[in-house]
Every structure is written in C-alpha cells, then in structure tokens.
Design an enzyme around this catalytic site. Structure first.
Site, PDB file in Angstrom:
ATOM      1  N   ARG A 172       0.854 -10.774   7.160  1.00 19.92           N
ATOM      2  CA  ARG A 172       0.817  -9.556   6.331  1.00 19.92           C
ATOM      3  C   ARG A 172       2.084  -8.761   6.634  1.00 19.92           C
ATOM      4  O   ARG A 172       2.220  -8.142   7.675  1.00 19.92           O
ATOM      5  CB  ARG A 172      -0.454  -8.756   6.652  1.00 19.92           C
ATOM      6  CG  ARG A 172      -1.734  -9.571   6.448  1.00 19.92           C
ATOM      7  CD  ARG A 172      -2.985  -8.718   6.606  1.00 19.92           C
ATOM      8  NE  ARG A 172      -3.066  -8.036   7.889  1.00 19.92           N
ATOM      9  CZ  ARG A 172      -3.606  -8.533   8.992  1.00 19.92           C
ATOM     10  NH1 ARG A 172      -4.149  -9.738   8.977  1.00 19.92           N
ATOM     11  NH2 ARG A 172      -3.620  -7.836  10.102  1.00 19.92           N
ATOM     12  N   TYR A 212      15.184  31.325   5.441  1.00 21.36           N
ATOM     13  CA  TYR A 212      14.039  32.130   5.870  1.00 21.36           C
ATOM     14  C   TYR A 212      14.054  32.360   7.382  1.00 21.36           C
ATOM     15  O   TYR A 212      14.259  31.430   8.161  1.00 21.36           O
ATOM     16  CB  TYR A 212      12.734  31.419   5.511  1.00 21.36           C
ATOM     17  CG  TYR A 212      12.452  31.367   4.029  1.00 21.36           C
ATOM     18  CD1 TYR A 212      12.310  32.537   3.289  1.00 21.36           C
ATOM     19  CD2 TYR A 212      12.326  30.152   3.382  1.00 21.36           C
ATOM     20  CE1 TYR A 212      12.045  32.481   1.929  1.00 21.36           C
ATOM     21  CE2 TYR A 212      12.051  30.094   2.023  1.00 21.36           C
ATOM     22  CZ  TYR A 212      11.911  31.271   1.308  1.00 21.36           C
ATOM     23  OH  TYR A 212      11.647  31.214  -0.041  1.00 21.36           O
ATOM     24  N   ARG A 234     -10.339  -0.124  15.039  1.00 19.86           N
ATOM     25  CA  ARG A 234     -10.380   0.427  13.686  1.00 19.86           C
ATOM     26  C   ARG A 234     -11.486  -0.322  12.957  1.00 19.86           C
ATOM     27  O   ARG A 234     -12.514  -0.587  13.546  1.00 19.86           O
ATOM     28  CB  ARG A 234      -8.992   0.237  13.046  1.00 19.86           C
ATOM     29  CG  ARG A 234      -8.663   1.208  11.965  1.00 19.86           C
ATOM     30  CD  ARG A 234      -7.167   1.232  11.647  1.00 19.86           C
ATOM     31  NE  ARG A 234      -6.677   0.011  11.026  1.00 19.86           N
ATOM     32  CZ  ARG A 234      -5.424  -0.152  10.579  1.00 19.86           C
ATOM     33  NH1 ARG A 234      -4.549   0.808  10.719  1.00 19.86           N
ATOM     34  NH2 ARG A 234      -5.053  -1.276  10.025  1.00 19.86           N
ATOM     35  N   CYS A 281      13.704  24.881   3.207  1.00 23.72           N
ATOM     36  CA  CYS A 281      12.783  25.570   2.286  1.00 23.72           C
ATOM     37  C   CYS A 281      11.962  24.520   1.528  1.00 23.72           C
ATOM     38  O   CYS A 281      12.133  23.324   1.726  1.00 23.72           O
ATOM     39  CB  CYS A 281      13.568  26.411   1.292  1.00 23.72           C
ATOM     40  SG  CYS A 281      14.818  27.474   2.029  1.00 23.72           S
ATOM     41  N   MET A 282      11.113  24.974   0.612  1.00 20.54           N
ATOM     42  CA  MET A 282      10.268  24.033  -0.124  1.00 20.54           C
ATOM     43  C   MET A 282      11.118  23.087  -0.982  1.00 20.54           C
ATOM     44  O   MET A 282      10.826  21.888  -1.064  1.00 20.54           O
ATOM     45  CB  MET A 282       9.294  24.795  -1.035  1.00 20.54           C
ATOM     46  CG  MET A 282       8.281  23.882  -1.700  1.00 20.54           C
ATOM     47  SD  MET A 282       7.171  24.734  -2.826  1.00 20.54           S
ATOM     48  CE  MET A 282       6.230  25.766  -1.735  1.00 20.54           C
ATOM     49  N   ASP A 283      12.181  23.624  -1.584  1.00 22.38           N
ATOM     50  CA  ASP A 283      12.954  22.837  -2.555  1.00 22.38           C
ATOM     51  C   ASP A 283      14.430  22.714  -2.214  1.00 22.38           C
ATOM     52  O   ASP A 283      15.182  22.095  -2.966  1.00 22.38           O
ATOM     53  CB  ASP A 283      12.862  23.490  -3.945  1.00 22.38           C
ATOM     54  CG  ASP A 283      11.468  23.994  -4.242  1.00 22.38           C
ATOM     55  OD1 ASP A 283      10.554  23.148  -4.309  1.00 22.38           O
ATOM     56  OD2 ASP A 283      11.276  25.218  -4.349  1.00 22.38           O
ATOM     57  N   LYS A 306       0.849  -1.198   0.000  1.00 22.36           N
ATOM     58  CA  LYS A 306       0.000   0.000   0.000  1.00 22.36           C
ATOM     59  C   LYS A 306       0.882   1.246   0.000  1.00 22.36           C
ATOM     60  O   LYS A 306       2.085   1.167   0.250  1.00 22.36           O
ATOM     61  CB  LYS A 306      -0.910  -0.023   1.226  1.00 22.36           C
ATOM     62  CG  LYS A 306      -0.160  -0.042   2.563  1.00 22.36           C
ATOM     63  CD  LYS A 306      -1.100  -0.356   3.730  1.00 22.36           C
ATOM     64  CE  LYS A 306      -0.354  -0.380   5.045  1.00 22.36           C
ATOM     65  NZ  LYS A 306      -1.235  -0.816   6.156  1.00 22.36           N
ATOM     66  N   HIS A 361      -6.450  -7.374  13.182  1.00 26.04           N
ATOM     67  CA  HIS A 361      -5.202  -6.583  13.141  1.00 26.04           C
ATOM     68  C   HIS A 361      -4.764  -6.296  14.573  1.00 26.04           C
ATOM     69  O   HIS A 361      -5.574  -5.896  15.408  1.00 26.04           O
ATOM     70  CB  HIS A 361      -5.456  -5.281  12.374  1.00 26.04           C
ATOM     71  CG  HIS A 361      -4.201  -4.546  12.002  1.00 26.04           C
ATOM     72  ND1 HIS A 361      -3.178  -5.136  11.275  1.00 26.04           N
ATOM     73  CD2 HIS A 361      -3.797  -3.274  12.245  1.00 26.04           C
ATOM     74  CE1 HIS A 361      -2.202  -4.234  11.097  1.00 26.04           C
ATOM     75  NE2 HIS A 361      -2.550  -3.108  11.677  1.00 26.04           N
TER      76      HIS A 361
END
Ligand SMILES: *Cc1c(COP(=O)(O)O)cnc(C)c1O
Length: 396
Positions: free
Chosen positions: A237, A281, A146, A326-328, A44, A175
């Site tokens: 699993r 920043y 759950r 930062c973002m990148d 998954k 589970h």
C-alpha cells in the site's frame, strides 16, 4: 507557468507520480528476484492533497493495479470519475453506505463479526440488484492499536466472511506502526504475529488471494529487502512515497523517486517600510531598518500555518516570512532580493531558479520540520480553495 490568474496555487507533476510507481515496482522486482507484489496507490484525503482522480490515473499508468481510500465518499468519487480499477476502503465503513459501496464494486475492510454480518446483508441486497459479490479484506491489529481484530479472532472472522452468501474473502491485512524507525523490533513482532495468522488461515483453506502489510515505509524497509520478502506479500500500500515524500526522516527514498507537488504564489505588493514599523497583527515583528516588505496572498486559510516560522523562495533565494501569517496573506522581507517586483513568483514548496544561475529548493519535508510535523500533514493541509494545476509531458 504564469501565476497571475490565481493568488496561490499548487502544481502537480503527474509524470512524477507515474515515475514513482514505476520506480517502486522496479525496486520491488529487484528485491524479490523478479516477482513484484501488486502496488495499491493510496489516494485518500484527495490524494494527499494532490487531487485523487488525476493521481489515481497517473499511478495506474505507472503500473499500480489497486487504489486505496479512507472514506466511502472517496471511493465513490473514483467510481464517478470512471475509474474501474479495484478500490479498497481501508478503514471505517459507514453502515448506511455499504450497499452503495458494494454496488460500486468497492472492496471493504472488516474487523468484527457485526460488520461481516452487515456486509453480508448488503451483499444480498446488491446481489438482488445484479451487483457482484461483496469483497472483504479482513484487518488484523498486530500492534498498531488502531482498527483490526485480534490475531486470535482472525480465523473465526475469516470463516464468517467466507461462509456468508454473496461475500468473498478477498484480502487479509495489517498495518505497521514503526516501519519508519530504525528499530526493527516492533515491525518484526508485528510481521511475526501476522505471519501466524496467514498460516492459520491457510491451514484452514482460507488464505485469501491478497495478503498485505507494507505501507511506504514498510515497502522500503521490509518488502524490498532480500531476506524480508514477507513484508511485501501480494500487495504493498504505497502512499506518501508515491507523492515523492519520505515516510520518515530515517527512511531515505530511492534516488529515482521525485516529489510531485509545488506550492506557489506571487508578490501582490512590494514596498519600502521605514525602521520601527510593526508588521501584521499584533506587531510581533518590527522593522529594525528601512526594509523591503512584500505581501504574498497566501494565509492560514490556505493551509500556510500561522504559528510557525516560515520562509519562501523569491528570485531563487530564501526569504523570511515576517510578522503573523493572516488568514489570506503574509508578509516577507525582500532585502536579499532587491530586484523582486510585484507579480514575481513566490515558492512555498518546490524549486526556484535564481536569475544568475543556481537556485533553491524547499521540500514539504523542510516545511514539516519548521512546523514540527510530518510532510503528510503539510500536503494534506493545503486548503481546498488553492487550485491544483496538473502538468504532464504531453502538455509541457
Ligand atoms: C494511509 C495508509 C497507507 C499509506 O501509508 P503511507 O505511509 O502514506 O505509505 C497504507 N495503509 C493504510 C491502512 C493506510 O491507512
């Protein structure tokens, strides 16, 4: 590997996945006197960020016989890639995708009479279109809180499913909530409740072919232990440990389990910054002396968290990330590696050798500890724009 074509990338060692599945099968055989349960490779969330399709193929090569997913789309992606192995959708089944899933031969999880009825209707439609039976695994909530029916509802539901036309009761599962903790009390209570349900169904002639309970933690703490074979039942699993990560700090992995993922980048720029200069920043970091600062093209949009203390490997040494991510991009202090140059490899997760011998390793679990989370979240959080590269012995 030459990293210059990408700013940041992930390397997945598919042989490690294959080897980890083979290792757990060996361990299960040892613990259970030769007869191992089947292994479901849980792929998954795009194979926990590693890439579902290549991981699934590698796991099947290692001896896994089932694939587990959490979303309808994930199941269909495996089928579209040509994988024919049995697939179980472990959770929510969107009503409008049941027919397509049944037609694709995906086994479904059910925990209510309403769902069983909806699956029955879809089975009718799929059957009319020439598809095989709808296969259902009944989910019992024995203490996770759950999804799942109550243990006392299981028998009625099993009857409903088994009696519906074109529907096959293929599995029964639960589970475990606390299999990664040393306290076996909660796990014992869950397994006892589950064993009660299995017995009840068996007495009614409804014991399905696949009874399963253990996740990775349960596999190592219960299923492989002599005296606790019930935790293994017919199938385990196997998720996080297949990727070589521990299900919890208290669950040591067998030594032949190895981590499959490395996350890398390169130094985009290296410069000498005078004392008293703010970095990134908000200037949360200020140089205290003349410092060598490297810029690394990886940021929070890639899954490299902003709000955490971070370190990376450069030249086989640990160096700190300074200032805000930062973002990148982010910045690192390179004073410990004066030889570092633009284009040099930066390791966020994985091993790196030092020039004079030795080297360092940062595991996803180490990163998780810094971030106050678990390794699962680190690898699942690596952004979609980070390309995954695959290595196997064939190509090395
Ligand atoms: C994700 C999941 C697993 C795999 O768990 P790991 O801890 O990664 O081994 C097993 N069973 C179910 C129902 C799951 O949702």
């Amino acid at each position: 590997m030459d990293g210059s074509t990408h700013a940041t990338w992930v390397e997945v060692d598919l042989d490690a996945i294959t080897g980890n599945v083979a290792a757990v099968l060996r361990e299960l055989r040892r613990g259970r006197g030769g007869a191992a349960p089947a292994v479901m490779a849980v792929v998954k969330a795009d194979g926990y960020g590693h890439g579902a399709v290549p991981v699934a193929r590698a796991a099947l090569a290692g001896g896994a016989s089932w694939l587990g997913v959490a979303r309808a789309q994930e199941a269909l992606e495996l089928r579209e890639a040509g994988l024919r192995a049995p697939v179980l959708l472990l959770g929510h089944v969107p009503a409008d995708s049941i027919t397509e899933l049944v037609a694709a031969g995906v086994s479904l999880t059910a925990w209510s009479a309403g769902q069983a009825a909806a699956i029955g209707c879809a089975a009718g439609r799929a059957g009319a279109a020439g598809a095989g039976p709808a296969r259902v695994h009944l989910k019992v909530d024995t203490g996770m809180g759950r999804i799942g029916c109550r243990p006392d509802e299981a028998l009625d539901l099993a009857r409903t499913v088994a009696e519906a036309d074109g529907v096959e009761l293929e599995g029964l599962f639960t589970h475990l909530a606390c299999a990664d903790t040393p306290d076996r009390g909660a796990t014992g209570d869950q397994l006892t409740a589950f064993a009660g349900v299995v017995t009840q169904l068996a007495s009614a002639g409804l014991r399905p072919p696949l009874v399963h309970a253990a996740n990775s933690a349960g596999t190592f703490t219960v299923a492989v232990r002599p005296g606790h074979p019930e935790g293994g039942y017919d199938l385990v699993r196997f998720g996080i440990a297949m990727y070589g990560l521990s299900p919890g700090a208290q669950v040591p992995l067998p030594r032949d389990i190895t981590s499959a993922l490395a996350w890398k980048s390169v130094l985009a720029q290296v410069k000498q910054v005078p004392p008293g200069r703010g970095i990134s920043y908000g200037h949360t970091y200020t140089t205290t002396r003349s410092e060598r600062i490297g810029t690394v093209p990886v940021g929070y949009a890639d899954g490299w968290r902003r709000g955490a203390a971070n370190e990376v490997l450069v030249g086989g040494r640990r160096v700190p990330v300074v200032g805000r991510v930062c973002m990148d991009q982010c910045m690192v202090n390179l004073d410990a590696v004066p030889q570092a140059r633009v284009g040099d490899e930066v390791v966020l997760v994985g091993d790196q050798a030092a020039a004079g011998g030795g080297g360092q390793r940062i595991s996803a679990d180490d990163v998780a500890q810094r971030w106050g989370t678990i390794g699962y979240e680190v690898v699942c959080g690596i952004g979609r724009r980070v390309p995954r590269r695959y290595t196997t012995a064939d190509r090395r």
